[in-house]
Design a protein around this motif. Structure first.
Motif, PDB file in Angstrom:
ATOM      1  N   GLY A 164      12.543 -34.742  -7.513  1.00 33.04           N
ATOM      2  CA  GLY A 164      11.817 -33.560  -7.929  1.00 33.04           C
ATOM      3  C   GLY A 164      10.756 -33.895  -8.959  1.00 33.04           C
ATOM      4  N   PRO A 165      10.165 -32.873  -9.573  1.00 25.89           N
ATOM      5  CA  PRO A 165       9.018 -33.088 -10.450  1.00 25.89           C
ATOM      6  C   PRO A 165       9.337 -33.564 -11.860  1.00 25.89           C
ATOM      7  CG  PRO A 165       9.482 -30.753 -10.291  1.00 25.89           C
ATOM      8  CD  PRO A 165      10.400 -31.440  -9.319  1.00 25.89           C
ATOM      9  N   ARG A 166      10.628 -33.496 -12.292  1.00 25.50           N
ATOM     10  CA  ARG A 166      10.903 -33.796 -13.700  1.00 25.50           C
ATOM     11  C   ARG A 166      12.188 -34.572 -13.950  1.00 25.50           C
ATOM     12  NH1 ARG A 166       7.249 -31.061 -16.599  1.00 25.50           N
ATOM     13  NH2 ARG A 166       8.291 -31.549 -18.560  1.00 25.50           N
ATOM     14  N   ASP A 167      13.138 -34.603 -13.012  1.00 22.02           N
ATOM     15  CA  ASP A 167      14.438 -35.226 -13.251  1.00 22.02           C
ATOM     16  C   ASP A 167      14.393 -36.723 -12.985  1.00 22.02           C
ATOM     17  OD1 ASP A 167      16.879 -33.132 -13.618  1.00 22.02           O
ATOM     18  OD2 ASP A 167      15.252 -32.234 -12.459  1.00 22.02           O
ATOM     19  N   VAL A 168      15.004 -37.497 -13.887  1.00 19.39           N
ATOM     20  CA  VAL A 168      15.038 -38.949 -13.759  1.00 19.39           C
ATOM     21  C   VAL A 168      16.364 -39.464 -14.318  1.00 19.39           C
ATOM     22  CG1 VAL A 168      13.820 -39.222 -15.974  1.00 19.39           C
ATOM     23  CG2 VAL A 168      13.806 -41.096 -14.307  1.00 19.39           C
ATOM     24  N   TRP A 169      16.891 -40.533 -13.698  1.00 18.09           N
ATOM     25  CA  TRP A 169      18.154 -41.121 -14.094  1.00 18.09           C
ATOM     26  C   TRP A 169      17.975 -42.621 -14.334  1.00 18.09           C
ATOM     27  CZ3 TRP A 169      17.404 -37.451 -10.440  1.00 18.09           C
ATOM     28  CH2 TRP A 169      18.129 -36.246 -10.551  1.00 18.09           C
ATOM     29  N   LEU A 170      18.705 -43.149 -15.319  1.00 16.06           N
ATOM     30  CA  LEU A 170      18.629 -44.551 -15.723  1.00 16.06           C
ATOM     31  C   LEU A 170      20.022 -45.157 -15.669  1.00 16.06           C
ATOM     32  CD1 LEU A 170      16.702 -45.709 -18.936  1.00 16.06           C
ATOM     33  CD2 LEU A 170      18.874 -46.736 -18.274  1.00 16.06           C
ATOM     34  N   ALA A 171      20.176 -46.278 -14.981  1.00 17.99           N
ATOM     35  CA  ALA A 171      21.477 -46.934 -14.798  1.00 17.99           C
ATOM     36  C   ALA A 171      21.627 -48.106 -15.753  1.00 17.99           C
ATOM     37  CB  ALA A 171      21.618 -47.415 -13.358  1.00 17.99           C
ATOM     38  N   THR A 172      22.843 -48.306 -16.263  1.00 22.02           N
ATOM     39  CA  THR A 172      23.073 -49.373 -17.234  1.00 22.02           C
ATOM     40  C   THR A 172      24.309 -50.196 -16.878  1.00 22.02           C
ATOM     41  OG1 THR A 172      24.617 -48.366 -18.829  1.00 22.02           O
ATOM     42  CG2 THR A 172      22.302 -47.663 -18.934  1.00 22.02           C
ATOM     43  N   GLY A 173      24.443 -51.298 -17.595  1.00 26.12           N
ATOM     44  CA  GLY A 173      25.615 -52.163 -17.496  1.00 26.12           C
ATOM     45  C   GLY A 173      25.608 -53.135 -18.651  1.00 26.12           C
ATOM     46  N   GLY A 174      26.555 -54.077 -18.601  1.00 25.07           N
ATOM     47  CA  GLY A 174      26.583 -55.120 -19.604  1.00 25.07           C
ATOM     48  C   GLY A 174      27.315 -54.785 -20.875  1.00 25.07           C
ATOM     49  N   GLY A 175      27.405 -53.496 -21.241  1.00 31.08           N
ATOM     50  CA  GLY A 175      28.104 -53.095 -22.448  1.00 31.08           C
ATOM     51  C   GLY A 175      29.574 -52.815 -22.171  1.00 31.08           C
ATOM     52  N   ALA A 176      30.195 -52.105 -23.101  1.00 31.84           N
ATOM     53  CA  ALA A 176      31.616 -51.779 -22.925  1.00 31.84           C
ATOM     54  C   ALA A 176      31.837 -50.876 -21.729  1.00 31.84           C
ATOM     55  CB  ALA A 176      32.153 -51.117 -24.196  1.00 31.84           C
ATOM     56  N   GLY A 177      30.848 -50.050 -21.401  1.00 27.21           N
ATOM     57  CA  GLY A 177      30.941 -49.182 -20.235  1.00 27.21           C
ATOM     58  C   GLY A 177      29.619 -49.143 -19.500  1.00 27.21           C
ATOM     59  N   ALA A 178      29.675 -48.863 -18.201  1.00 27.53           N
ATOM     60  CA  ALA A 178      28.459 -48.690 -17.402  1.00 27.53           C
ATOM     61  C   ALA A 178      28.116 -47.210 -17.396  1.00 27.53           C
ATOM     62  CB  ALA A 178      28.681 -49.203 -15.989  1.00 27.53           C
ATOM     63  N   ARG A 179      26.909 -46.882 -17.815  1.00 28.38           N
ATOM     64  CA  ARG A 179      26.557 -45.482 -18.010  1.00 28.38           C
ATOM     65  C   ARG A 179      25.340 -45.093 -17.161  1.00 28.38           C
ATOM     66  NH1 ARG A 179      26.035 -44.382 -24.304  1.00 28.38           N
ATOM     67  NH2 ARG A 179      24.271 -45.809 -24.072  1.00 28.38           N
ATOM     68  N   VAL A 180      25.158 -43.771 -17.011  1.00 28.97           N
ATOM     69  CA  VAL A 180      23.970 -43.224 -16.368  1.00 28.97           C
ATOM     70  C   VAL A 180      23.357 -42.209 -17.314  1.00 28.97           C
ATOM     71  CG1 VAL A 180      23.031 -41.969 -14.407  1.00 28.97           C
ATOM     72  CG2 VAL A 180      24.895 -43.603 -14.050  1.00 28.97           C
ATOM     73  N   LEU A 181      22.103 -42.417 -17.676  1.00 29.01           N
ATOM     74  CA  LEU A 181      21.372 -41.501 -18.532  1.00 29.01           C
ATOM     75  C   LEU A 181      20.509 -40.588 -17.667  1.00 29.01           C
ATOM     76  CD1 LEU A 181      22.112 -44.018 -20.317  1.00 29.01           C
ATOM     77  CD2 LEU A 181      20.124 -43.446 -21.717  1.00 29.01           C
ATOM     78  N   HIS A 182      20.348 -39.340 -18.076  1.00 31.64           N
ATOM     79  CA  HIS A 182      19.608 -38.337 -17.294  1.00 31.64           C
ATOM     80  C   HIS A 182      18.630 -37.599 -18.185  1.00 31.64           C
ATOM     81  CE1 HIS A 182      19.668 -34.188 -15.106  1.00 31.64           C
ATOM     82  NE2 HIS A 182      18.610 -34.902 -14.736  1.00 31.64           N
ATOM     83  N   SER A 183      17.401 -37.466 -17.719  1.00 30.04           N
ATOM     84  CA  SER A 183      16.387 -36.667 -18.396  1.00 30.04           C
ATOM     85  C   SER A 183      15.875 -35.589 -17.458  1.00 30.04           C
ATOM     86  CB  SER A 183      15.211 -37.553 -18.844  1.00 30.04           C
ATOM     87  OG  SER A 183      14.131 -36.758 -19.306  1.00 30.04           O
ATOM     88  N   ARG A 184      15.707 -34.373 -17.988  1.00 33.60           N
ATOM     89  CA  ARG A 184      15.176 -33.255 -17.217  1.00 33.60           C
ATOM     90  C   ARG A 184      13.694 -33.000 -17.509  1.00 33.60           C
ATOM     91  NH1 ARG A 184      19.233 -29.830 -15.192  1.00 33.60           N
ATOM     92  NH2 ARG A 184      21.346 -30.402 -15.834  1.00 33.60           N
ATOM     93  N   ASP A 185      13.107 -33.806 -18.416  1.00 34.35           N
ATOM     94  CA  ASP A 185      11.734 -33.547 -18.841  1.00 34.35           C
ATOM     95  C   ASP A 185      10.875 -34.815 -18.802  1.00 34.35           C
ATOM     96  OD1 ASP A 185      12.802 -34.910 -20.981  1.00 34.35           O
ATOM     97  OD2 ASP A 185      12.662 -33.243 -22.394  1.00 34.35           O
TER      98      ASP A 185
END
Length: 376
Positions: free
Chosen positions: A209-230
């Protein structure tokens, strides 16, 4: 940055469910250099002649006829005839660059990302099908290491770097990649110690869509997904349900069918290492993730939702919004239930996968391998 972190990042730095499951079965020669038709319908990955041994971790399929691939040794390939031929359109003098992502708008306009520390991280753009290239960004901060990029439309896009001063750095463009600016990090959560992205498939930063974006991570204590709506100004963070706890483990690829339904794949990229929980799913835009009940059997770096319709070469199979493919060095896996369960359907080596709205799917990887899903 530690030398261990450097090594990790540089190394890796439609269809109806029943019909597709029947059509895609493990081929007898999944790792061969030629066409590998599989199953009752003869549907499977068909390798194309690329004329290079570059490793292609960057891939963007525009439509049934046009696709771009970016890889090692500064190599960029483009097809405009559905993969029957590939043209080498590499930027002049780019042989030392590691190209890990490409975002294409059509047969003439594309943007590629080179990864690495300091000035090795660059962005280049072409407006004439690769005949000429313009460098639009060169990183001058030795602490930054750019991994992936994504575009919301033909003008607005983002690129992400591993943490600088404890936070992921986000680069933004408003003119199709012709110029870039670092976004303020006030809305970015702190990174975990040792956490980073993986430049393995061009899918550690994805949008829908026009504004949503997700960022994938690893390497740390946990693997996370960050999300931005703007478009990258403010972020929330969630645990991915994919294990980390080691520089080689985490989420390597993301795919979102829309703003709510997403799939994450990953694991441990080291050969011979187990990846027992290599996939996870979300149905609420990434606020919560659940581990796949029957995940792929090994590390997977790329994932793509299958189109609702496929070309005539795959007639007999209708549309299904819950089908997706995941790829990695040891094979391709299929889900027909939105990522909850997976089965291996091919044993060839691929790093990334992409599908188009008009019904084409492509995969690429090591030794110049680029394949299209089709009939043998």
């Amino acid at each position: 940055m530690t030398s261990k972190g450097k090594t990790r990042r540089m190394m890796w730095a439609g269809l109806s469910g029943a019909a597709l499951a029947l059509a895609l079965t493990v081929p007898a020669h999944g790792t061969s250099g030629g066409t590998a038709p599989v199953g009752a319908y003869g549907a499977g990955w068909q390798l194309t002649e690329t004329g290079t041994d570059a490793r292609f971790r960057g891939l963007d399929a525009v439509d049934r006829t046009t696709a771009w691939a970016a890889g090692s040794k500064g190599t960029v390939l483009r097809t405009t005839d559905g993969g029957r031929s590939w043209r080498n359109v590499s930027p002049p003098g780019a042989g030392e660059l590691e190209l890990r992502d490409v975002e294409a708008f059509d047969a003439r306009r594309a943007v590629v990302l080179a990864i690495g520390e300091g000035e090795a991280s660059r962005v280049l753009r072409t407006d004439d099908g690769g005949a000429t290239w313009t460098e639009s960004f060169r990183n001058t901060d030795p602490r930054a290491f750019y991994d992936c990029m994504t575009f919301f439309d033909r003008r607005h896009g983002l690129a992400m770097s591993d943490p600088v001063d404890g936070k992921y750095r986000i680069l933004s463009t408003r003119d199709g990649g012709r110029s870039w600016a670092v976004l303020p990090d006030a809305g970015m959560p702190a990174a975990l110690p040792g956490e980073a992205g993986f430049a393995a498939s061009g899918q550690c930063l994805v949008s829908s869509g026009p504004r949503d974006v997700w960022l994938a991570t690893g390497g740390g204590a946990g693997a996370r997904v960050l999300h931005s709506r703007d478009r990258g100004l403010n972020w929330t963070v969630a645990e991915s349900a994919i294990p980390a706890g080691d520089p080689a483990r985490g989420v390597f690829g993301l795919a979102f069918r829309d703003r709510t339904h997403g799939i994450a794949v990953g694991g441990d990229y080291r050969a011979g290492q187990a990846s027992p929980h290599a996939a996870a799913v979300t149905g609420d835009g990434g606020r919560h993730w659940s581990a796949a009940s029957a995940p792929p059997p090994a590390y997977r770096s790329g994932v793509a939702w299958l189109p609702y319709s496929l070309p005539h070469s795959l007639d007999g199979m209708g549309g299904a919004p819950n089908a997706a493919l995941a790829v990695g060095p040891t094979g391709t896996d299929l889900t027909t239930d939105g990522g909850r369960t997976w089965r291996t359907v091919d044993t060839g080596s691929y790093d990334t996968v992409d599908c188009t709205r008009d019904g084409a799917c492509w995969a690429s990887g090591e030794k110049g391998r680029i394949a299209r899903l089709g009939r043998g």
